[in-house]
Enzyme design. Structure first.
Site, mmCIF file in Angstrom:
data_model
loop_
_atom_site.group_PDB
_atom_site.id
_atom_site.type_symbol
_atom_site.label_atom_id
_atom_site.label_comp_id
_atom_site.label_asym_id
_atom_site.label_seq_id
_atom_site.Cartn_x
_atom_site.Cartn_y
_atom_site.Cartn_z
ATOM 1 N N THR A 1 -7.730 2.154 -1.311
ATOM 2 C CA THR A 1 -6.907 2.499 -0.153
ATOM 3 C C THR A 1 -5.477 2.842 -0.586
ATOM 4 O OG1 THR A 1 -8.209 1.106 1.285
ATOM 5 C CG2 THR A 1 -5.957 1.552 1.992
ATOM 6 N N SER B 1 6.310 4.083 8.411
ATOM 7 C CA SER B 1 5.153 4.810 8.934
ATOM 8 C C SER B 1 4.921 4.556 10.421
ATOM 9 C CB SER B 1 3.928 4.457 8.096
ATOM 10 O OG SER B 1 2.852 5.276 8.437
ATOM 11 N N HIS B 2 3.764 4.009 10.739
ATOM 12 C CA HIS B 2 3.381 3.826 12.141
ATOM 13 C C HIS B 2 3.841 2.488 12.701
ATOM 14 C CE1 HIS B 2 0.547 2.329 9.275
ATOM 15 N NE2 HIS B 2 0.235 1.399 10.153
ATOM 16 N N ARG C 1 -8.924 -6.577 7.455
ATOM 17 C CA ARG C 1 -9.594 -5.377 7.966
ATOM 18 C C ARG C 1 -11.062 -5.452 7.563
ATOM 19 N NH1 ARG C 1 -5.171 -2.707 9.619
ATOM 20 N NH2 ARG C 1 -3.485 -2.121 8.191
ATOM 21 N N ASP D 1 2.661 11.652 8.691
ATOM 22 C CA ASP D 1 1.572 11.878 7.734
ATOM 23 C C ASP D 1 0.190 11.594 8.317
ATOM 24 O OD1 ASP D 1 1.930 9.163 7.753
ATOM 25 O OD2 ASP D 1 2.186 8.942 5.583
ATOM 26 N N ARG D 2 0.135 10.888 9.440
ATOM 27 C CA ARG D 2 -1.184 10.622 10.049
ATOM 28 C C ARG D 2 -1.462 11.625 11.156
ATOM 29 N NH1 ARG D 2 -2.321 4.169 10.624
ATOM 30 N NH2 ARG D 2 -1.910 3.683 8.446
ATOM 31 N N ARG E 1 7.922 -2.511 2.611
ATOM 32 C CA ARG E 1 8.023 -2.496 4.064
ATOM 33 C C ARG E 1 8.357 -3.904 4.553
ATOM 34 N NH1 ARG E 1 3.281 0.742 7.121
ATOM 35 N NH2 ARG E 1 3.762 2.307 5.536
ATOM 36 N N ASP F 1 6.132 8.809 10.635
ATOM 37 C CA ASP F 1 6.689 9.650 9.571
ATOM 38 C C ASP F 1 5.899 10.938 9.351
ATOM 39 O OD1 ASP F 1 4.540 8.161 8.614
ATOM 40 O OD2 ASP F 1 5.254 8.244 6.550
ATOM 41 N N LYS G 1 -0.527 12.628 2.608
ATOM 42 C CA LYS G 1 -1.345 13.031 3.738
ATOM 43 C C LYS G 1 -0.422 13.736 4.713
ATOM 44 C CE LYS G 1 -1.302 8.333 5.684
ATOM 45 N NZ LYS G 1 -1.304 7.296 4.643
ATOM 46 N N ASP H 1 2.065 10.320 13.512
ATOM 47 C CA ASP H 1 2.674 8.988 13.514
ATOM 48 C C ASP H 1 4.173 9.029 13.223
ATOM 49 O OD1 ASP H 1 2.504 9.621 10.808
ATOM 50 O OD2 ASP H 1 2.306 7.528 10.227
ATOM 51 N N THR I 1 0.832 -1.193 0.000
ATOM 52 C CA THR I 1 0.000 0.000 0.000
ATOM 53 C C THR I 1 0.877 1.257 0.000
ATOM 54 O OG1 THR I 1 -1.533 -1.239 1.402
ATOM 55 C CG2 THR I 1 -1.958 1.113 1.163
ATOM 56 N N LYS J 1 10.066 4.213 0.349
ATOM 57 C CA LYS J 1 9.007 4.655 -0.557
ATOM 58 C C LYS J 1 9.649 5.543 -1.623
ATOM 59 C CE LYS J 1 6.671 6.851 2.856
ATOM 60 N NZ LYS J 1 5.530 7.511 3.516
ATOM 61 N N GLU K 1 -8.446 9.462 4.414
ATOM 62 C CA GLU K 1 -8.683 8.044 4.635
ATOM 63 C C GLU K 1 -9.110 7.819 6.080
ATOM 64 O OE1 GLU K 1 -6.155 5.167 2.276
ATOM 65 O OE2 GLU K 1 -4.654 6.541 3.045
#
Ligand code: G1P
Ligand code: ZN
Length: 550
Positions: free
Chosen positions: A351, A119-120, A503, A288-289, A28, A286, A383, A284, A24, A132, A370
């Site tokens: 997503t 990320s998180h 999910r 972005d959240r 990772r 990095d 984001k 988070d 996504t 990325k 999102e």
């Protein structure tokens, strides 16, 4: 070892790794996997081979500061030099939040950027790592590019790297690495300037000085610490006691850098104190959240997107109104209602942030988001956590209301979309695939059937045709519409590094204001039961309870 100026290029023989398909959000894997000989180099060479336009151009490099970040950056610098990149802009100490990297790429008209982040996901030697690639517009490379990188990685036999000493990343300076210029840049300045150009800093400053207002921002020992200190602290005057865990750590202080009530424990504690903050936020790993909360009041990310869209005109950058909005498919339909009232388009994308890029570039949308705590706009192509926090502060400053009051007013106007996501983590991959295959196979028979008192009105396997370039992305999750207006979505995570995560997203609309105060899990209990029955979750996975509920 040669000195930096006359470094020679080595061609190293290597063999392909089968598992280098980006998910996504980039490639990772566990840190251990990335530490295997040639693993990172193979992926980077595949990238340089796939994106030939990087030669002779500018590349941005940075990361979220997690363990292995600077090692990976030194490798990336050596390989960029060996592959003919003309100039690299790299964040001091190897730091660049994901949205700041997007900002730097755009501002400097770079050909692209490499961001090292998982990320998180937790960090440290036992944690995760990731890489990325963002292209010229500052956004995540579209699937055509990530698939081509993967294809290249499967046939790789050698990579190029120069032999040289490390670049000093601890100070702002320029240097040469072979033929390539390296500029160590301030990771915060450009981004902070951009934020100041979008929002009403004067009003936010006034808000932060008010007696009845108190801010607490939790950086979770991740990348946003220095950004928050500069923007919220120095430029807006927030008290330093309101900025917590702002020292970035390689292992995020042992925590899980995901901004939600489960992991942002420092913030939740602070907000619960008798004299605690009235406005809380976190970001988070990095940056972005985002999570935004009022006193004892958590704002669901899907609702947050809807509130930002409804109030965008209160923010200088969006005063003229929104061109359109977009949300990822599993995000609740709250923003759709706002778009309808504003008379603008609302796009439903798969997503992952990469699907918003074309819509933003084409000027079809201004805001997007999102359900997984991501919101952003056309100011960058990622984001953006702190941007969302500033947006909220700007709205609170303009409306003079608490976060909770703003949400309640919003629900009065638009109704409330009750929403929850249940994650079943650590599943056997084969069993998770079987569950999804079973669902797909049952699709033609579902319509009209009832489960736990809920009747299926329609069901499909979400496919997206990009309205800008016509590309089609299929199999993006199973959607089930219920006759009462509720919706269930199933998909497998594309960001995990072990096993599989199922999910399940569930929502239902409530127009009656007397029913806006219910417990979400109770309000959705029937739909949750139906979701279990439809997918036969227990039969396939052996689980009758999710591991995480958000
Ligand atoms: C998750 C989120 C998704 C987000 C991505 C990267 O992906 O669900 O919305 O874009 O992380 O932050 P997933 O693990 O579901 O594939
Ligand atoms: Zn992130």
């Amino acid at each position: 070892m040669a000195n930096a100026q006359d470094a020679s290029i080595s061609v190293v023989q290597t063999q392909a790794f089968a598992d280098q398909q980006p998910g996504t959000s980039g490639l990772r894997k566990s840190v251990g996997r990335f530490q295997e000989a040639h693993y990172l180099e193979n992926f980077l060479q595949s990238l340089f081979d796939t994106v030939p336009g990087l030669a002779g151009e500018t590349l941005v490099i940075g990361g979220d500061g997690r363990f292995y970040n600077t090692t990976a950056i030194q490798t990336a610098l050596r390989m960029a030099a060996a592959n003919g990149v003309a100039r690299v802009l790299v964040g001091r100490h190897g730091i660049l939040s994901t949205p700041a990297a997007s900002c730097v790429i755009r501002k400097n008209k770079a050909e692209g950027g490499i961001i090292f982040s998982a990320s998180h996901n937790p960090g440290g030697p036992e944690g995760d790592f990731g890489v990325k690639f963002n292209h010229r517009n500052g956004g995540p490379a579209p699937e055509a590019i990530t698939e081509a990188i993967f294809a290249a990685s499967q046939g790789i036999t050698e990579y190029k790297i120069i032999e040289t000493e490390d670049v000093d990343l601890s100070r702002l300076h320029g240097t040469q690495l072979g033929e390539m210029t390296v500029q160590v840049i301030d990771p915060v300045a450009d981004y902070a300037d951009l934020m100041e150009s979008l929002f009403d800093f004067e009003r936010i400053r006034d808000l932060l000085f008010r007696d009845d207002f108190s801010l607490c921002f939790d950086a979770l020992h991740a990348v946003t610490g220095p950004y928050a200190e500069e923007i919220l602290g120095r430029r807006l005057g927030a008290r330093s006691s309101g900025l917590i865990n702002c020292q970035p750590k390689e292992d995020f202080g042992g925590g899980h850098p995901d901004p939600n009530p489960v992991y942002a424990t420092g913030l939740i504690e602070r907000m619960g104190e008798p004299e605690g903050a009235t406005f809380g936020a976190a970001s988070d790993g990095d940056g972005d959240r985002n999570m935004v909360m009022g006193r004892n009041f958590f704002v669901a990310p899907s609702d947050s997107l809807a509130v930002l869209a409804a109030n965008a005109r209160l923010v200088p950058a969006y005063e003229a109104g929104l061109a359109g909005v977009a949300r990822s498919m599993p995000t609740s339909q709250a923003v759709d209602r706002v778009a309808k009232q504003l008379g603008i388009s609302c796009f439903e994308t798969p997503t992952g942030w990469k699907f918003f890029g074309n819509l933003l570039d084409a000027g079809k949308i201004t805001l997007c988001g999102e359900e997984s705590a991501g919101t952003g706009s056309n100011h960058v192509r990622e984001k953006d956590g702190l941007w969302a926090v500033l947006f909220w502060l700007n709205i609170v400053a303009r409306l003079g209301q608490t976060v909770e009051a703003i949400l309640r007013d919003h629900w009065l106007t638009f109704g409330r979309d009750y929403y929850t996501r249940h994650d079943f983590e650590g599943l056997d991959k084969g069993k998770a695939d079987d569950l999804m295959a079973g669902l797909r196979e049952s699709l033609p028979r579902l319509e009209g059937q009832s489960f736990a008192g809920q009747t299926v009105a329609w069901a499909d396997d979400f496919a997206y045709t990009d309205p800008v370039d016509g590309s089609v992305t299929a199999k993006q999750g199973i959607r089930i519409g219920l006759t009462g207006g509720g919706r269930i979505v199933y998909r497998l995570s594309g960001t995990g590094t072990a096993g599989a995560t199922l999910r399940v997203y569930m929502e239902d609309y409530e127009g009656n204001p007397d029913r806006h105060d219910l417990d979400t899990q109770e309000r959705l209990a029937q739909i949750i039961r139906a979701a279990h029955e439809i997918a036969k979750i227990q039969a396939f996975t052996g689980r009758d309870q999710p591991t995480v509920v958000t």
